[in-house]
Scaffold this active site. Structure first.
Site, PDB file in Angstrom:
ATOM      1  N   ASN A  18       0.867  -1.188   0.000  1.00 38.61           N
ATOM      2  CA  ASN A  18       0.000   0.000   0.000  1.00 38.61           C
ATOM      3  C   ASN A  18       0.898   1.231   0.000  1.00 38.61           C
ATOM      4  OD1 ASN A  18      -1.851   2.005   0.465  1.00 38.61           O
ATOM      5  ND2 ASN A  18      -2.365   1.370   2.556  1.00 38.61           N
ATOM      6  N   TRP A  19       0.996   1.865  -1.164  1.00 38.02           N
ATOM      7  CA  TRP A  19       1.902   3.018  -1.283  1.00 38.02           C
ATOM      8  C   TRP A  19       1.298   4.307  -0.727  1.00 38.02           C
ATOM      9  CZ3 TRP A  19       4.212   2.665  -6.939  1.00 38.02           C
ATOM     10  CH2 TRP A  19       5.052   1.544  -7.019  1.00 38.02           C
ATOM     11  N   LYS A  20       0.010   4.281  -0.403  1.00 41.35           N
ATOM     12  CA  LYS A  20      -0.669   5.478   0.121  1.00 41.35           C
ATOM     13  C   LYS A  20      -0.416   6.673  -0.804  1.00 41.35           C
ATOM     14  CE  LYS A  20      -0.265   3.371   4.606  1.00 41.35           C
ATOM     15  NZ  LYS A  20      -0.202   3.497   6.046  1.00 41.35           N
ATOM     16  N   HIS A 103      -9.522   0.778   4.907  1.00 37.21           N
ATOM     17  CA  HIS A 103      -8.235   1.106   5.546  1.00 37.21           C
ATOM     18  C   HIS A 103      -8.483   2.088   6.690  1.00 37.21           C
ATOM     19  CE1 HIS A 103      -4.226   2.550   6.303  1.00 37.21           C
ATOM     20  NE2 HIS A 103      -3.796   1.434   5.724  1.00 37.21           N
ATOM     21  N   GLU A 105      -6.983   4.598   7.672  1.00 37.76           N
ATOM     22  CA  GLU A 105      -6.849   6.026   7.337  1.00 37.76           C
ATOM     23  C   GLU A 105      -8.137   6.541   6.688  1.00 37.76           C
ATOM     24  OE1 GLU A 105      -3.128   5.499   5.318  1.00 37.76           O
ATOM     25  OE2 GLU A 105      -2.232   5.031   7.263  1.00 37.76           O
ATOM     26  N   GLU A 173      -5.326  -4.997  10.627  1.00 38.65           N
ATOM     27  CA  GLU A 173      -4.308  -3.967  10.842  1.00 38.65           C
ATOM     28  C   GLU A 173      -4.657  -3.185  12.102  1.00 38.65           C
ATOM     29  OE1 GLU A 173      -2.192  -2.808   6.937  1.00 38.65           O
ATOM     30  OE2 GLU A 173      -3.982  -1.604   7.105  1.00 38.65           O
ATOM     31  N   GLY A 179       2.281   2.433  10.721  1.00 34.56           N
ATOM     32  CA  GLY A 179       3.214   3.553  10.543  1.00 34.56           C
ATOM     33  C   GLY A 179       3.878   3.996  11.834  1.00 34.56           C
ATOM     34  N   SER A 216       3.337  -1.907  10.472  1.00 34.06           N
ATOM     35  CA  SER A 216       4.783  -1.894  10.728  1.00 34.06           C
ATOM     36  C   SER A 216       5.483  -3.206  10.344  1.00 34.06           C
ATOM     37  CB  SER A 216       5.078  -1.515  12.182  1.00 34.06           C
ATOM     38  OG  SER A 216       4.650  -0.184  12.413  1.00 34.06           O
ATOM     39  N   GLY A 237       2.943  -1.112   4.280  1.00 36.26           N
ATOM     40  CA  GLY A 237       2.918   0.301   3.902  1.00 36.26           C
ATOM     41  C   GLY A 237       4.331   0.819   3.690  1.00 36.26           C
ATOM     42  N   GLY A 238       4.882   1.473   4.715  1.00 38.26           N
ATOM     43  CA  GLY A 238       6.184   2.151   4.604  1.00 38.26           C
ATOM     44  C   GLY A 238       7.283   1.306   3.990  1.00 38.26           C
TER      45      GLY A 238
END
Ligand code: PGA
Length: 254
Positions: A18-20, A103, A105, A173, A179, A216, A237-238
């Site tokens: 997930n590159w957001k 998600h 977010e 999640e 994150g 994470s 993600g990150g």
């Protein structure tokens, strides 16, 4: 036939990136090229990979036999006056076969309700996209002992309108692990994935829904997380924003 399908989806780990809101078109092309080159050098056996770039970087030429493309959002209508939104057919037109829904977010920053997330999930599945539906509790909810009721509520609201579960994947999640560098413990993950598996079986009688862990995930913890019962893959993600770390996670699934 059904059992072959079951064996295949449970033996294969699904690794999703997930590159957001990161990466321009040129950066996305470079990153996907580096990932695909890495997979040619060291193939990912028994692994399915899906990448969720931002809308502007979606391009059918980025999808390949190694990598499927997904969108980070979708609107539950075929077309119409929905400013700023995007339809399933528009996503399919640019090569998407997957979409993310629920998600944290979108739930907590963009204010999406579980009911609306359910509508998107059902609509996307009915219109031929595979869906990763994210669920997860906040730290406050966990500390108030609401873990089970929050997760069950999110699952029930999201699954309410779904008729065919065969292209649905759930990602657990925990919001406090996204994150933040705070990964859930192996015991937490085992406990929650078993709860989710049991609840899915109870409400839809299906046992082929894959359950991913996200929050994470890094090359250093991926191998251990993937060994936990009922963890059928990862949502990253990150650590998916660099080819090296993402490839290390993909290879951890071997
Ligand atoms: P993270 O994000 O790996 O950076 O914690 C995961 C996600 O939001 O899906």
């Amino acid at each position: 036939m059904f059992s072959t399908f079951l064996t295949e989806i449970f033996v294969k780990k699904l690794i999703a990136a997930n590159w957001k809101m990161h990466k321009t078109r040129a950066e996305a092309r470079d990153l996907i090229k580096d990932i695909v080159d890495g997979l040619h050098t060291k193939p990912a056996i028994n692994t399915e990979i899906v990448i969720f770039p931002p809308y502007t970087a979606l391009d059918a030429s980025l999808a390949s036999s190694e990598i499927a493309l997904g969108a980070q959002n979708v609107y539950p209508a075929e077309q119409g006056a929905f400013t700023g939104e995007i339809s399933t057919s528009m996503l399919q037109d640019v090569g998407c076969t997957w979409v993310l829904t629920g998600h944290s977010e979108r739930r907590h920053i963009l204010g999406e309700s579980s009911i609306f997330i359910g509508k998107k999930t059902a609509f996307a599945l009915e219109h031929g996209l595979s869906v990763i539906l994210c669920i997860g509790e906040t730290l406050e909810e966990r500390e108030m002992d609401l873990l089970q009721s929050v997760l069950y509520g999110q699952i029930e609201d999201a699954l309410y309108d779904i008729k065919d579960f065969s292209h649905l994947v759930i990602a657990y999640e925990p919001v406090w692990a996204i994150g933040t560098g705070k990964v859930a413990s192996a015991d937490d993950i085992r406990f929650v994935h078993a709860l989710v598996r049991g609840h899915l079986q109870k409400i839809c009688g299906k046992n082929h829904i894959r359950i991913l862990y996200g929050g994470s995930v890094k090359p250093e913890n991926a191998t251990e997380i993937l060994k936990i019962d009922n963890v059928n893959g990862l949502l990253v993600g990150g650590a998916s924003l660099q080819a090296g770390s993402f490839l290390n996670i993909v290879h951890a699934a071997q």
